[in-house]
Design an enzyme around this catalytic site. Sequence first.
Site, PDB file in Angstrom:
ATOM      1  N   ASP A 232       0.846  -1.190   0.000  1.00 48.06           N
ATOM      2  CA  ASP A 232       0.000   0.000   0.000  1.00 48.06           C
ATOM      3  C   ASP A 232       0.886   1.246   0.000  1.00 48.06           C
ATOM      4  OD1 ASP A 232      -2.155  -1.636   0.040  1.00 48.06           O
ATOM      5  OD2 ASP A 232      -2.934  -0.988   1.984  1.00 48.06           O
ATOM      6  N   HIS A 283      -5.995   2.706  -4.743  1.00 46.27           N
ATOM      7  CA  HIS A 283      -6.193   2.790  -3.289  1.00 46.27           C
ATOM      8  C   HIS A 283      -7.029   4.016  -2.918  1.00 46.27           C
ATOM      9  CE1 HIS A 283      -5.600   1.352   0.652  1.00 46.27           C
ATOM     10  NE2 HIS A 283      -4.555   2.087   1.021  1.00 46.27           N
ATOM     11  N   HIS A 287      -8.366   8.364   0.477  1.00 48.26           N
ATOM     12  CA  HIS A 287      -8.140   7.396   1.547  1.00 48.26           C
ATOM     13  C   HIS A 287      -8.926   7.802   2.798  1.00 48.26           C
ATOM     14  CE1 HIS A 287      -6.134   4.727   4.430  1.00 48.26           C
ATOM     15  NE2 HIS A 287      -5.633   4.070   3.394  1.00 48.26           N
ATOM     16  N   HIS A 382       3.156  -2.509   4.083  1.00 46.98           N
ATOM     17  CA  HIS A 382       3.179  -1.072   3.854  1.00 46.98           C
ATOM     18  C   HIS A 382       4.575  -0.642   3.409  1.00 46.98           C
ATOM     19  CE1 HIS A 382      -0.597  -1.277   6.155  1.00 46.98           C
ATOM     20  NE2 HIS A 382      -0.900  -0.173   5.490  1.00 46.98           N
TER      21      HIS A 382
END
Length: 410
Positions: A232, A283, A287, A382
């Site tokens: 991510d 994504h 967010h 991550h």
Amino acid sequence: MSERCDIANEAEADYYVSLHRNTGEGYGVETWVYSGANEETMGLAGNIQQGLAGVGVQRDRDVKKGTQKSSSKDYYVNSHSHMPSCIVEMGFMNNAKDNQLFDDNKEAYAAAIGDAIIATYKTYHGDGTGGNTEADTSIGDTTTGDTDTDGTSGSTEDSTATEDTKNVGEVITNQQIANVEALDGTCQNWGQGVNFDEENRPIGAVSYQEKYGDYQANFIGADEKKIYLTFDEGYEYGCTPQILDTLKEKGVKATFFVTEPYAKAQPELVQRMIDEGHEIGNHSVTHPSEGLPSQSLEQQKNEVMENHQYIKDNFGYDMHLFRFPAGKFSDRSLAVVNNCNYKSVFWSFAYKDYDVNNQPGESEALQKLKDRMHPGAIYLLHAESATNTAILGRFIDAAQAAGYEVVAFQ
């Protein structure tokens, strides 16, 4: 591939036949040619395919133009050779019957290809003497591919190293879900849980895959020895270049889920991901910390499609994978993403790696990643984690040593 093409071109070979074997979920033999193949090229490929089928193959997958992703794009070999050329995919190395046929008929296959080349030359150039044909016969080289829903292999994408055009992503078309507003909008917070089955798979991920698979949602992959690496990317903390370096060194592809602000702030890194063959996933734009279910249906759609359009406009890349911010979703939001022609990708492994000021120790983290390996694992890592960056290469080595194939989610 470029070196081999150069050799054939410099030798002024009459034909270039490139032979490959791959791994994947398909089976059988197929031959690929240039999208604008002329009569002689089609004759060469057709004669080879017919000859191999005559010896015996598990499935005759025929002659195909272009690439797996597009009939208007071309693989490097077919677009850069100056003579009629074709790529022959000679079965799947992880398919027992394909392997047996190849082992039993190797010499007969070679003879059939030779006879096909001679027959083609005689048809178009006379008696077939004095020809100069370049054959790339390094069949033992193994590349990895996936299988599309129609049973056709994606392996040629990797085995030919590069297409004539850059990595452009993928467009999918989902069955549309009606009456989205009538679905349950209750927000759910995804986490894989702490209970596991006999294969070390999180029971929660297996259960949710069965429950939400019809929404094109993916909580865990198929029950096979693959680990899907996903990262991510919400902001850059200086780790992504090293992550990309490690993936390149190991010959592994991954999926990077990027927000729109990340793409705007780090265009060079996004372009590098694309150029090096990785999957780019969506994504969202903002967010939202409360997740997509906290927004209206129109806002949710915009979170997906505005980022989609930005990536397409600025990088020429079509995304088709979506990761829900914070793992928060609802039946309604799953349907929204499905109707945007996306697959939702959750995870079956994640750990607290995102706090840059409280990173886990390398030994502890590596052991945790190794302990939780399981068939079809989707690893969420991550990219701002210095620990992940440091242990990535060691984890890939450990997974491969345990018999897992480490791949991007597609």
